[in-house]
Design a protein around this motif. Structure first.
Motif, PDB file in Angstrom:
ATOM      1  N   HIS A  56      26.502 -20.159 -30.692  1.00  0.00           N
ATOM      2  CA  HIS A  56      27.405 -20.476 -31.798  1.00  0.00           C
ATOM      3  C   HIS A  56      26.692 -21.404 -32.766  1.00  0.00           C
ATOM      4  N   THR A  57      27.026 -21.265 -34.046  1.00  0.00           N
ATOM      5  CA  THR A  57      26.585 -22.221 -35.065  1.00  0.00           C
ATOM      6  C   THR A  57      27.732 -22.465 -36.038  1.00  0.00           C
ATOM      7  N   GLY A  58      27.772 -23.685 -36.611  1.00  0.00           N
ATOM      8  CA  GLY A  58      28.665 -23.982 -37.718  1.00  0.00           C
ATOM      9  C   GLY A  58      30.138 -24.022 -37.406  1.00  0.00           C
ATOM     10  N   LEU A  59      30.499 -24.173 -36.124  1.00  0.00           N
ATOM     11  CA  LEU A  59      31.908 -24.095 -35.755  1.00  0.00           C
ATOM     12  C   LEU A  59      32.204 -24.913 -34.500  1.00  0.00           C
ATOM     13  N   GLN A  60      33.508 -25.039 -34.216  1.00  0.00           N
ATOM     14  CA  GLN A  60      33.993 -25.573 -32.941  1.00  0.00           C
ATOM     15  C   GLN A  60      34.846 -24.507 -32.273  1.00  0.00           C
ATOM     16  N   THR A  61      34.751 -24.395 -30.951  1.00  0.00           N
ATOM     17  CA  THR A  61      35.614 -23.496 -30.200  1.00  0.00           C
ATOM     18  C   THR A  61      36.718 -24.312 -29.539  1.00  0.00           C
ATOM     19  N   VAL A  62      37.924 -23.765 -29.575  1.00  0.00           N
ATOM     20  CA  VAL A  62      39.095 -24.406 -28.967  1.00  0.00           C
ATOM     21  C   VAL A  62      39.666 -23.422 -27.958  1.00  0.00           C
ATOM     22  N   SER A  63      39.636 -23.789 -26.688  1.00  0.00           N
ATOM     23  CA  SER A  63      40.111 -22.913 -25.613  1.00  0.00           C
ATOM     24  C   SER A  63      41.401 -23.464 -25.034  1.00  0.00           C
ATOM     25  N   ARG A  64      42.434 -22.587 -24.960  1.00  0.00           N
ATOM     26  CA  ARG A  64      43.714 -22.968 -24.356  1.00  0.00           C
ATOM     27  C   ARG A  64      44.236 -21.821 -23.511  1.00  0.00           C
ATOM     28  N   LEU A  65      44.693 -22.164 -22.329  1.00  0.00           N
ATOM     29  CA  LEU A  65      45.241 -21.172 -21.413  1.00  0.00           C
ATOM     30  C   LEU A  65      46.733 -21.406 -21.189  1.00  0.00           C
ATOM     31  N   PHE A  66      47.458 -20.300 -21.009  1.00  0.00           N
ATOM     32  CA  PHE A  66      48.842 -20.357 -20.566  1.00  0.00           C
ATOM     33  C   PHE A  66      48.927 -20.099 -19.065  1.00  0.00           C
ATOM     34  N   SER A  67      47.992 -19.302 -18.545  1.00  0.00           N
ATOM     35  CA  SER A  67      47.896 -19.103 -17.095  1.00  0.00           C
ATOM     36  C   SER A  67      46.465 -18.710 -16.760  1.00  0.00           C
ATOM     37  N   GLY A  68      46.072 -18.990 -15.515  1.00  0.00           N
ATOM     38  CA  GLY A  68      44.726 -18.703 -15.058  1.00  0.00           C
ATOM     39  C   GLY A  68      43.812 -19.905 -15.174  1.00  0.00           C
ATOM     40  N   GLU A  69      42.526 -19.669 -14.970  1.00  0.00           N
ATOM     41  CA  GLU A  69      41.520 -20.737 -15.031  1.00  0.00           C
ATOM     42  C   GLU A  69      40.188 -20.104 -15.443  1.00  0.00           C
ATOM     43  N   ILE A  70      39.470 -20.776 -16.347  1.00  0.00           N
ATOM     44  CA  ILE A  70      38.172 -20.296 -16.828  1.00  0.00           C
ATOM     45  C   ILE A  70      37.132 -21.382 -16.606  1.00  0.00           C
ATOM     46  N   GLU A  71      35.989 -20.986 -16.066  1.00  0.00           N
ATOM     47  CA  GLU A  71      34.869 -21.904 -15.869  1.00  0.00           C
ATOM     48  C   GLU A  71      33.975 -21.866 -17.110  1.00  0.00           C
ATOM     49  N   HIS A  72      33.692 -23.048 -17.638  1.00  0.00           N
ATOM     50  CA  HIS A  72      32.880 -23.196 -18.853  1.00  0.00           C
ATOM     51  C   HIS A  72      31.575 -23.903 -18.506  1.00  0.00           C
ATOM     52  N   ARG A  73      30.473 -23.353 -18.975  1.00  0.00           N
ATOM     53  CA  ARG A  73      29.157 -24.009 -18.888  1.00  0.00           C
ATOM     54  C   ARG A  73      28.498 -23.897 -20.257  1.00  0.00           C
TER      55      ARG A  73
END
Length: 316
Positions: A72-89
Motif C-alpha cells: 500500500h502507498t498513500g493511504l490508511q487501512t481501517v479494518s472492522r469486523l462484525f463477526s469472526g477474527e482476522i490475523e494481521h501481519r
C-alpha cells in the motif's frame, strides 16, 4: 448503480444512494466483497476513498479470507469486523488480530505491506474494509499501526461505537491526518435517532443489516447514502422489525485529486508506475512480512492508457 432521492427531513437535502458491485478480493483464493466506494459518481466521502463490505460468509463454504503479502502507498487501512477474527501481519513488524467491535488502523504512507488471514476458529466472517486517502502533505508518512477498542455507548435508541473522530460526546483517541468520523451504530427495531454531526463534514451511511431511512431515502443492506456538507443533524430510522446495523463515515471534503490503482494511491500515473516497479523488484520501500506461509501477490499489469487523477464532482 446510484440515484438521487430527496431527504426533506434534512432541510430538503438530496441523499445520493450508492449501490454496491461485487468484486473478488485477494488473488487466487479470492473471496467476494461488495464495493460502494469508489465509483463513477463519487470518488471520496471526506478522505474515505474505499469501502468494501463482506459477509456474513460461512467460512466452510467461502474459504474465508487469505490475502497474501501485498503493498500500500498513500493511504490508511481501517479494518472492522462484525463477526469472526482476522490475523494481521505487516512489514512494520505488527502482529495483531482484528476482532468484532475493534479498530485496526494501518498507515501505508510511503510504503508498507501486510497480510490478512481469517483464523482457524472463525466460522462466519462479516465486516468492512475501509481506506482513507492521505493528504499531499502526509502521503509519504512513516509506516504505523494502531489498535483501539471503542466502548459501546447509548444514544437515544441506538448503541454506538466511535472508532475515529467524535460523535454524540464520544471521541476516539486515534489521530487522523484529516478531520474524519467513523462510527458503528446499532438501531433498535423501529427506532428513530437524530444524530448531531459536524456541518463542515460530508457523510456516508453504509447499511449492513436492516432497512434504514436517512432523511427521506430508504437504504437497503449494502447501500450507502451520501449527504453533503451543511447538515448538523442526521435523522436515521430503522424501518425493520429487527435490529439494524450501519457504519457512519464522515469528513471535511477532500479537495485533492488522486490516482487510485490496485493497492496504491498517488497523484499521477508516474507515482503508480514507480510504486508498482518497486513492489515487483521487492524494494525495501515496502519491507517484508514475516510469518506468512506463501508467496506475495504479484502486481497486475498496468492499463495501456495513462491513469488520470480523479476527484469528486464539483460542489454546488
Amino acid at each position: 448503480m446510484d440515484e438521487m432521492r430527496e431527504g426533506a427531513g434534512m432541510d430538503d437535502t438530496e441523499v445520493q444512494v450508492l449501490g454496491a458491485r461485487d468484486v473478488p478480493l485477494g488473488g487466487p483464493r479470492a473471496m467476494t466483497v461488495r464495493r460502494t466506494l469508489p465509483q463513477r459518481s463519487r470518488t471520496l466521502i471526506g478522505a474515505w476513498c474505499f469501502a468494501d463490505h463482506y459477509g456474513p460468509d460461512e467460512v466452510a463454504e467461502s474459504g474465508g479470507m487469505d490475502v497474501a503479502p501485498h503493498p500500500h502507498t498513500g493511504l490508511q487501512t481501517v479494518s472492522r469486523l462484525f463477526s469472526g477474527e482476522i490475523e494481521h501481519r505487516d512489514s512494520l513488524g505488527s502482529h495483531a488480530f482484528v476482532r468484532p467491535g475493534e479498530l485496526n488502523l494501518m498507515t501505508g504512507g510511503h510504503g508498507i505491506s501486510h497480510t490478512e488471514v481469517s483464523t482457524p476458529g472463525t466460522t462466519v466472517l462479516h465486516g468492512v474494509q475501509l481506506w482513507v486517502a492521505l493528504p499531499g502533505a502526509h502521503r509519504h508518512a512513516d509506516r504505523d499501526f494502531q489498535h483501539h477498542a471503542p466502548k459501546p455507548v447509548r444514544f437515544e435508541e441506538a448503541e454506538l461505537r466511535v472508532f475515529l473522530g467524535s460523535l454524540a460526546g464520544e471521541t476516539s483517541p486515534v489521530p487522523t491526518f484529516t478531520p474524519l468520523l467513523g462510527a458503528e451504530l446499532l438501531l433498535a427495531p423501529g427506532a428513530t435517532v437524530a444524530l448531531p454531526v459536524n456541518p463542515a463534514f460530508e457523510h456516508g451511511l453504509l447499511v449492513d443489516e436492516g432497512t434504514v431511512r436517512l432523511g427521506d431515502a430508504s437504504l437497503r443492506p449494502a447501500e450507502l447514502g451520501y449527504v453533503p456538507t451543511g447538515q448538523d443533524i442526521l435523522t436515521l430510522t430503522n424501518e425493520s422489525g429487527h435490529r439494524a446495523r450501519v457504519v457512519l463515515l464522515g469528513g471535511t471534503p477532500f479537495d485533492e485529486e488522486i490516482v487510485m490503482w490496485w493497492n496504491f494511491i498517488g497523484r499521477s500515473h508516474a507515482d503508480i508506475v514507480a510504486a508498482r516497479k518497486e513492489w515487483e523488484r521487492a524494494s525495501e520501500r515496502f519491507g517484508h512480512v514475516d510469518g506468512y506461509p506463501g508467496a506475495r501477490l504479484p502486481a497486475p499489469a498496468l492499463p495501456n492508457a495513462a491513469l488520470t487523477p480523479r476527484g469528486n464532482p464539483p460542489r454546488a
